[in-house]
Design an enzyme around this catalytic site. Sequence first.
Site, PDB file in Angstrom:
ATOM      1  N   ARG A  93       0.839  -1.206   0.000  1.00 57.88           N
ATOM      2  CA  ARG A  93       0.000   0.000   0.000  1.00 57.88           C
ATOM      3  C   ARG A  93       0.873   1.255   0.000  1.00 57.88           C
ATOM      4  NH1 ARG A  93      -5.305  -0.345   0.657  1.00 57.88           N
ATOM      5  NH2 ARG A  93      -6.248  -2.224   1.512  1.00 57.88           N
ATOM      6  N   ARG A  94       1.882   1.249   0.856  1.00 54.34           N
ATOM      7  CA  ARG A  94       2.771   2.418   0.940  1.00 54.34           C
ATOM      8  C   ARG A  94       3.554   2.600  -0.349  1.00 54.34           C
ATOM      9  NH1 ARG A  94       4.927   1.283   7.061  1.00 54.34           N
ATOM     10  NH2 ARG A  94       3.019   1.964   8.108  1.00 54.34           N
ATOM     11  N   GLN A  98      -2.759 -12.384   0.275  1.00 55.85           N
ATOM     12  CA  GLN A  98      -3.005 -12.291   1.720  1.00 55.85           C
ATOM     13  C   GLN A  98      -4.434 -12.699   2.049  1.00 55.85           C
ATOM     14  OE1 GLN A  98      -4.990  -9.656   3.360  1.00 55.85           O
ATOM     15  NE2 GLN A  98      -4.541 -10.466   5.381  1.00 55.85           N
ATOM     16  N   GLU A 141      -8.248 -16.687   4.194  1.00 57.41           N
ATOM     17  CA  GLU A 141      -9.497 -17.426   4.046  1.00 57.41           C
ATOM     18  C   GLU A 141      -9.325 -18.915   4.324  1.00 57.41           C
ATOM     19  OE1 GLU A 141     -10.450 -16.364   0.047  1.00 57.41           O
ATOM     20  OE2 GLU A 141     -11.209 -14.386   0.614  1.00 57.41           O
ATOM     21  N   GLY A 148       5.014 -16.525  -4.796  1.00 59.38           N
ATOM     22  CA  GLY A 148       4.773 -16.691  -6.226  1.00 59.38           C
ATOM     23  C   GLY A 148       3.695 -15.760  -6.747  1.00 59.38           C
ATOM     24  N   ARG A 192       1.566 -18.643  -8.520  1.00 57.19           N
ATOM     25  CA  ARG A 192       0.880 -19.196  -7.359  1.00 57.19           C
ATOM     26  C   ARG A 192       0.425 -20.626  -7.569  1.00 57.19           C
ATOM     27  NH1 ARG A 192      -3.305 -17.666 -10.439  1.00 57.19           N
ATOM     28  NH2 ARG A 192      -5.416 -18.360  -9.902  1.00 57.19           N
TER      29      ARG A 192
END
Length: 124
Positions: free
Chosen positions: A21-22, A44, A49, A87, A95
């Site tokens: 985000r930063r 994330q 989940e 990944g 991923r």
Amino acid sequence: TVLFLCVLFLAYFALQVIYARRKHKISPPETRGHPEFERIFRAQANCSEYFPIFISLLWVAGIFFHQGVAAVCGLLYLYTRFKYFQGYAVSAQGRLGPLYASARLLWLLLGLAVAGLLAHFLLP
């Protein structure tokens, strides 16, 4: 030990979202923006989940099947989710291998949990 590592992994994943985000100047609650941020955010969220399912299966397999076997499966699962996160942060295709490996480990934990429960409740 495995549960403590779960907490560390969840914290690590959350921190990576904060750093992204930063880096890309995306303020909460916004979830769209730079593709790298979106991949990190989704990685994330996806990991978060699945953790309740993982913890539940780990707990039942450890109690009713075997603690050591469940712990090894748990450590392998955490490793595959870490590789999944890494990944996915690079590319959506990155991923897939770790995603399939972590899914196989969840199925294994489910099998161990079911076998342990059946043995506990059906065998004298």
